[in-house]
Design an enzyme around this catalytic site. Structure first.
Site, PDB file in Angstrom:
ATOM      1  N   CYS A 209       0.896  -1.224   0.105  1.00 46.30           N
ATOM      2  CA  CYS A 209       0.140   0.011  -0.003  1.00 46.30           C
ATOM      3  C   CYS A 209       0.896   1.210  -0.167  1.00 46.30           C
ATOM      4  CB  CYS A 209      -1.054  -0.013   1.169  1.00 46.30           C
ATOM      5  SG  CYS A 209      -1.685   1.443   1.504  1.00 46.30           S
TER       6      CYS A 209
ATOM      7  N   CYS B 113      -3.971   7.346  -1.201  1.00 48.05           N
ATOM      8  CA  CYS B 113      -5.390   7.466  -1.891  1.00 48.05           C
ATOM      9  C   CYS B 113      -6.479   7.860  -0.864  1.00 48.05           C
ATOM     10  CB  CYS B 113      -5.867   6.071  -2.559  1.00 48.05           C
ATOM     11  SG  CYS B 113      -4.261   5.070  -3.060  1.00 48.05           S
TER      12      CYS B 113
ATOM     13  N   THR C   4      -4.033   4.878   7.651  1.00 45.56           N
ATOM     14  CA  THR C   4      -3.070   4.734   7.055  1.00 45.56           C
ATOM     15  C   THR C   4      -2.215   5.733   6.416  1.00 45.56           C
ATOM     16  OG1 THR C   4      -4.569   2.881   6.113  1.00 45.56           O
ATOM     17  CG2 THR C   4      -3.055   3.602   4.644  1.00 45.56           C
TER      18      THR C   4
ATOM     19  N   GLU D 179      -0.032   2.051  10.009  1.00 41.72           N
ATOM     20  CA  GLU D 179      -1.351   2.624  10.138  1.00 41.72           C
ATOM     21  C   GLU D 179      -0.890   3.326  11.696  1.00 41.72           C
ATOM     22  OE1 GLU D 179      -1.806  -0.145   8.604  1.00 41.72           O
ATOM     23  OE2 GLU D 179      -2.914   0.919   6.691  1.00 41.72           O
TER      24      GLU D 179
ATOM     25  N   HIS E  32     -13.044   5.223  -2.007  1.00 41.96           N
ATOM     26  CA  HIS E  32     -12.045   4.459  -1.598  1.00 41.96           C
ATOM     27  C   HIS E  32     -12.383   2.832  -2.086  1.00 41.96           C
ATOM     28  CE1 HIS E  32      -7.871   4.114   0.077  1.00 41.96           C
ATOM     29  NE2 HIS E  32      -8.450   3.092   1.041  1.00 41.96           N
TER      30      HIS E  32
ATOM     31  N   TYR F 123      -9.841  -0.262  -4.618  1.00 46.58           N
ATOM     32  CA  TYR F 123      -9.218  -1.867  -4.338  1.00 46.58           C
ATOM     33  C   TYR F 123      -8.752  -2.455  -5.249  1.00 46.58           C
ATOM     34  CZ  TYR F 123      -8.631  -1.049   0.512  1.00 46.58           C
ATOM     35  OH  TYR F 123      -8.280  -0.726   1.823  1.00 46.58           O
TER      36      TYR F 123
ATOM     37  N   CYS G 247      -5.048  -0.945  -6.611  1.00 40.57           N
ATOM     38  CA  CYS G 247      -4.006  -1.441  -5.859  1.00 40.57           C
ATOM     39  C   CYS G 247      -4.018  -2.849  -5.593  1.00 40.57           C
ATOM     40  CB  CYS G 247      -3.888  -0.598  -4.562  1.00 40.57           C
ATOM     41  SG  CYS G 247      -5.128  -0.848  -3.296  1.00 40.57           S
TER      42      CYS G 247
ATOM     43  N   GLU H 298      -6.171  -6.186   6.369  1.00 39.79           N
ATOM     44  CA  GLU H 298      -6.211  -5.165   5.351  1.00 39.79           C
ATOM     45  C   GLU H 298      -7.065  -5.099   4.495  1.00 39.79           C
ATOM     46  OE1 GLU H 298      -5.997  -1.317   3.355  1.00 39.79           O
ATOM     47  OE2 GLU H 298      -5.564  -3.527   2.574  1.00 39.79           O
TER      48      GLU H 298
END
Ligand code: SF4
Ligand code: FE
Length: 480
Positions: free
Chosen positions: A101, A105, A192, A259, A294, A298, A301, A445
């Site tokens: 990650c 974003c 994050t 995080e 968001h 997914y 990424c 995650e």
């Protein structure tokens, strides 16, 4: 302030920021030189580096609709369906370089959700939030700051609304208002990229009732503001980051995002940084928009990260002599199918995006939710197949120190041998990468990042047009 362009600019900006950050019981004076943070910072730095490369400029930068200037795409407000699709392509591209990650974003999605929603709050209430936010955004675009999107409150007793919690700080809220601004208390969890961001854009964590007005807050806070304290979370096998090298698996870019728990202990926020306060009826809409934006990501990424995992498994099977086995080919094909399915969902919700009243574009929310929901399943299945293909050695392999030990290194090399000509060391490196990418923190995650699967299922009830579906079925069946 100077615009951040290069990775070195970014590192320098973090050193100057000097946020208060704790890890493992200690205050960290400089995260840019601390091994627990360096891989995550390297991953986030890719969002700056790709914008500098001519071959990725089209994806990694955009023209600001506010200033007409070229800006980093991670600070852009989507102006078209093409922008939405480029977002997903960009995320897959960066994931191919990091295998983890890259964090930026979240703030990007918070900016877009706030932009759309403040416009509509002003339309209804005659407030000035949108104009304020636009001024803030222009500065973020020109400085090229990294924002963290601060949505998730700790929430305490989930059966109680914010105003009925025994400790009101379990939901971030306003404790004082004066002519200069507000004072807030509370915390945001699972943030994050928090440690290596410049600012946080706070949003409400859920739909609010009228008596939750002090919790219906959207505001921007610099992460070095007095009273802001961050506590960095632990990850599976994170001690391996401290020693680095092969055992870390993906030593340069780490394991998922990194995080923090971000605490706000009586933090002052001037009015020009407050973009919603008390308009409780907009809290649910803002949450839904941020979540949709968001969830759109997914398949980009995680699709990109899965591509690396497929490649790692193919290499491991070649090194071990199992690549020609039909069941291995079958499993690799299955992994690719799942990865492309994730990506297809992200592209689809972007292609079906539409314009909001503010002019900003928004992905199709039902399809975006399906995309993230698929991630909660497919990433586990991809990891299961990776474990199957790689073999039990993933869980029992000796360390790099044993490989290099004068006493037992010879044994490790001898018994980690695979196909003739393959170095045992290379085989171990690939296996460690697979271990890293399929470990506990990475999987959790995928389950809970951008919202748990139940939050996606709720959206099927809201957006799934069940009445229309029942009518279609009744008509075909001749039900009167
Ligand atoms: Fe970006 Fe993916 Fe990380 Fe979310 S999980 S911040 S979308 S890279
Ligand atoms: Fe995430």
């Amino acid at each position: 302030m100077k615009t951040i362009r290069t990775k070195e600019d970014y590192l320098q900006s973090l050193r100057e920021l000097g946020s208060v950050i704790y890890f493992n019981g200690q205050r960290v004076a400089d995260i840019t030189t601390h091994p627990a943070f360096i891989p995550h910072i390297n991953a986030a730095a890719k969002t700056y580096e790709l914008a500098q490369r001519p071959e990725s400029e089209d994806l990694a930068t955009a023209i600001s609709h506010l200033t007409g200037k070229r800006i980093n795409r991670f600070t852009h407000i989507h102006q078209s369906v093409e922008d939405l699709i480029k977002k997903v392509q960009l995320l897959r591209l960066i994931a191919h370089e990091t295998g983890s990650c890259f964090q930026r974003c979240v703030g990007w999605d918070a900016m877009n959700a706030t932009y759309m929603t403040t416009y509509e709050i002003d339309q209804k209430h005659g407030t000035q939030y949108h104009a304020r936010f636009v001024e803030f955004l222009k500065r973020i675009q020109s400085e090229n700051f990294m924002l963290v999107g601060g949505m998730t409150d700790p929430k305490g007793d989930r059966s109680l609304p914010p105003a009925q919690q025994e400790d009101l700080d379990l939901f971030t809220h306003v404790v004082e208002k004066n002519d200069k601004g507000i004072v807030i208390r509370g915390a945001k969890a699972h943030q994050t990229g928090g440690a290596n961001s410049h600012e946080i854009l706070l949003m409400p964590t859920q739909a609010m009732r009228p008596d939750d007005a002090d919790f219906a807050l959207v505001a921007a806070v610099p992460l070095n503001a007095p009273g802001v304290v961050q506590i960095f979370g632990r990850q599976t096998n994170d001690e391996r980051k401290l020693t680095g090298g092969m055992d870390a698996g993906n030593p340069d870019y780490g394991l998922v995002g990194g995080e923090t728990l971000i605490v706000f202990e009586n933090v002052f926020v001037p009015w020009e940084r407050v973009f919603m306060l008390g308009e409780t009826e907009f809290a649910g809409l803002l949450v839904e928009r941020f979540a949709t934006l968001h969830r759109q990501n997914y398949g980009g990424c995680k699709g990109g990260v899965s591509d690396i995992l497929v490649g790692a498994c193919a290499l491991a099977s070649e090194m071990q002599g199992s690549a020609k086995a039909s069941h291995v080919k079958e499993k690799l094909a299955e992994m690719m199918h799942l990865a492309e399915t994730l990506y297809a969902g992200s592209v689809a919700c972007s292609a079906m995006g539409s314009k909001t009243a503010s002019g900003a574009f928004y992905p199709d929310p039902l399809l975006a939710n399906c995309t993230k929901h698929n991630v909660t399943r497919h990433i586990y299945e991809i990891a299961r197949l990776a474990h199957d293909v790689a073999g039990g050695i993933l869980a029992t392999m000796p360390s790099e120190k044993d490989l290099n030990s004068p006493e037992v290194g010879g044994y490790v090399r001898k018994y980690m041998a695979g196909v003739k000509g393959v170095s045992p060391e290379n085989r171990m490196r690939i296996l460690r990468l697979i271990e890293n990418m399929t470990s506990g923190t990475a999987l959790v995650e995928s389950m809970h990042g951008a919202g748990s699967p139940q939050t996606q299922k709720v959206m099927y009830g809201r957006l799934g047009k069940m009445d229309m579906k029942k009518k279609m079925a009744a008509k075909l069946a001749g039900v009167q």
